[in-house]
Scaffold this motif. Sequence first.
Motif, PDB file in Angstrom:
ATOM      1  N   VAL A 149      41.632  52.896  53.953  1.00  0.00           N
ATOM      2  CA  VAL A 149      42.664  52.637  52.951  1.00  0.00           C
ATOM      3  C   VAL A 149      42.044  51.986  51.718  1.00  0.00           C
ATOM      4  CG1 VAL A 149      44.535  52.382  54.652  1.00  0.00           C
ATOM      5  CG2 VAL A 149      43.221  50.364  53.924  1.00  0.00           C
ATOM      6  N   ASP A 150      42.786  52.009  50.631  1.00  0.00           N
ATOM      7  CA  ASP A 150      42.401  51.277  49.428  1.00  0.00           C
ATOM      8  C   ASP A 150      42.892  49.839  49.527  1.00  0.00           C
ATOM      9  OD1 ASP A 150      41.382  53.645  48.484  1.00  0.00           O
ATOM     10  OD2 ASP A 150      43.054  54.061  47.128  1.00  0.00           O
ATOM     11  N   ASP A 151      42.374  48.984  48.654  1.00  0.00           N
ATOM     12  CA  ASP A 151      42.814  47.587  48.687  1.00  0.00           C
ATOM     13  C   ASP A 151      44.222  47.402  48.118  1.00  0.00           C
ATOM     14  OD1 ASP A 151      42.136  48.073  46.058  1.00  0.00           O
ATOM     15  OD2 ASP A 151      40.519  46.601  45.973  1.00  0.00           O
ATOM     16  N   ASP A 152      44.791  48.454  47.499  1.00  0.00           N
ATOM     17  CA  ASP A 152      46.190  48.383  47.060  1.00  0.00           C
ATOM     18  C   ASP A 152      47.085  49.313  47.868  1.00  0.00           C
ATOM     19  OD1 ASP A 152      45.083  50.667  45.981  1.00  0.00           O
ATOM     20  OD2 ASP A 152      46.013  50.437  44.002  1.00  0.00           O
ATOM     21  N   THR A 153      46.624  49.655  49.080  1.00  0.00           N
ATOM     22  CA  THR A 153      47.473  50.373  50.034  1.00  0.00           C
ATOM     23  C   THR A 153      48.288  49.354  50.826  1.00  0.00           C
ATOM     24  OG1 THR A 153      45.825  52.139  50.269  1.00  0.00           O
ATOM     25  CG2 THR A 153      47.501  51.964  51.992  1.00  0.00           C
ATOM     26  N   PHE A 201      52.583  52.982  51.576  1.00  0.00           N
ATOM     27  CA  PHE A 201      52.774  53.225  50.146  1.00  0.00           C
ATOM     28  C   PHE A 201      51.500  52.773  49.442  1.00  0.00           C
ATOM     29  CE2 PHE A 201      57.218  52.817  51.565  1.00  0.00           C
ATOM     30  CZ  PHE A 201      57.741  53.990  51.034  1.00  0.00           C
ATOM     31  N   HIS A 202      51.409  53.109  48.154  1.00  0.00           N
ATOM     32  CA  HIS A 202      50.161  52.862  47.431  1.00  0.00           C
ATOM     33  C   HIS A 202      50.458  52.454  46.000  1.00  0.00           C
ATOM     34  CE1 HIS A 202      46.362  54.633  45.404  1.00  0.00           C
ATOM     35  NE2 HIS A 202      46.013  53.491  45.969  1.00  0.00           N
ATOM     36  N   LYS A 203      49.654  51.581  45.464  1.00  0.00           N
ATOM     37  CA  LYS A 203      49.696  51.062  44.096  1.00  0.00           C
ATOM     38  C   LYS A 203      50.548  49.798  43.990  1.00  0.00           C
ATOM     39  CE  LYS A 203      47.292  54.326  41.927  1.00  0.00           C
ATOM     40  NZ  LYS A 203      45.935  54.056  41.440  1.00  0.00           N
ATOM     41  N   HIS A 204      50.043  48.846  43.195  1.00  0.00           N
ATOM     42  CA  HIS A 204      50.768  47.596  42.918  1.00  0.00           C
ATOM     43  C   HIS A 204      51.393  47.608  41.528  1.00  0.00           C
ATOM     44  CE1 HIS A 204      48.043  45.147  45.919  1.00  0.00           C
ATOM     45  NE2 HIS A 204      48.760  46.092  46.511  1.00  0.00           N
ATOM     46  N   TRP A 205      51.288  48.714  40.833  1.00  0.00           N
ATOM     47  CA  TRP A 205      51.684  48.779  39.429  1.00  0.00           C
ATOM     48  C   TRP A 205      53.185  48.524  39.253  1.00  0.00           C
ATOM     49  CZ3 TRP A 205      54.243  52.871  36.484  1.00  0.00           C
ATOM     50  CH2 TRP A 205      54.159  52.672  35.102  1.00  0.00           C
TER      51      TRP A 205
END
Length: 465
Positions: free
Chosen positions: A326-330, A440-444
């Motif tokens: 995973v990414d760190d913003d997953t 889900f993904h992204k903190h934007w």
Amino acid sequence: YGYLYLLSLLTEILIHLHTKISPLYLFCVSFSGLEEVVFVIQSQRNSYHARRGEQRRVEILQQAAELGQGNPVVLLLHELSQYEGDWSVLPALPHLSATYGQSASWFFFIEEETRVLLSALLQVLNRYPVQEEWFLGKRLHDNDASIIHHYAFSEDPASFGYPDPAAGWAVSTLLLRRLAERIQHEHLKSDFTIDLKHELALYIWEEGNGPQLTAVPQFCTEMRDNCATTFTTYLPNCGDPVPKKDVFVAVKTCQKFHTERVPVVKATWEKDAGFLEFYSDVLDASIPTISLGVPNTERGHCGKTFAILRRFLSKAVPKADWLVIVDDDTLISLPRLRRLLRCYDPKEAVSLGERYGYGLVQNGYSYATGGGGMVLSRVAVSRLVTSGCSCYSDDAPDDMVLGRCFTALGVPITHSPLFHQARPDDYSESLISMQQAISFHKHWNINPVAVYKQWLQDTNPRDEL
């Protein structure tokens, strides 16, 4: 003579009013029953999904035999050809048209877990003249312009409808034949398949030259009166969740996000991991992070991901059946993921996630998109690493390279709509509200901790090992 007079009078009335009622009249003559319906179960090659698809086919055929109104054709999408890209439907249309276009009146597409009440479905289809182009389904729409839909209809997102695949969707044969002809001679505007249901609706609509989706209330996802279809779940109960020790979690990060994104992981889902490592470009004992000797890249991360794959197979980490990258913003629910993984055989080569496609109409490949989380069985990782397939550069898109490699190896990309490459706001609310989302993904522009608590945290988690 009285009978002949009435028949003659009725004929004159029909001729006089033919412009208003002849399509319906002709339809009643031409559409006779289930033998003119082709069911296409949107099945997958993975053994679990292939079994579920076959069970659904058997149920439909048994129900048809009991109903006695004809025997439909019931197809499993993954069996139509050897081409993995048939899941995106458009590549399969020429075959469907050539094989069934002369005998069928309707093509009805369903998920493996969609249940169909055939008598009710016949009543629905009988309302629509088959001499016209029809695209029927349970209507979804965007509330806001969405990145996954390339901000289409940004001025009025709700104006465009697309089908909920869980409820099933239908096209008349007249429409399907025309689409099959188009796909053989036209190039798609984009090489990417991201959200299949929306992209199919756009292709059918053809910028106003084709039909929009007609909403059918009887195509349902939740049980209520008069439903022709209902849906069970994308998170079936296949038994006890796999143990924590069987899942190894790899989080990709870099120094600039150590203080911004990593604390979110620690505040939300890290506690649910049995084994977890953060992989960065620098060592940071406070997290702690591990440096794999691969410099950070602004995009792609292929070099880092392949280093993770090799480490997973080494003796440097505990041996586990499953690798989750995973990414760190997953944002992810590991308890739900472990429930889902119980359905799969870790002795098979499994690549699981939200499936995207690239160049699928031109014999392209599929891939599990990285932001939503890529789940790989140990067997899949081993086959990939030993194959020699590799990155063409450290900053190549890792998820796409993995997909291309797995396609070359004959390993199918298995899709679950519970993984999400974007934020909850980027999806139809009615769609994700019925799911038990896994990621889900992204903190934007969101509060990631609040999003995790609302969409991913179970209120009464089970005690799990």
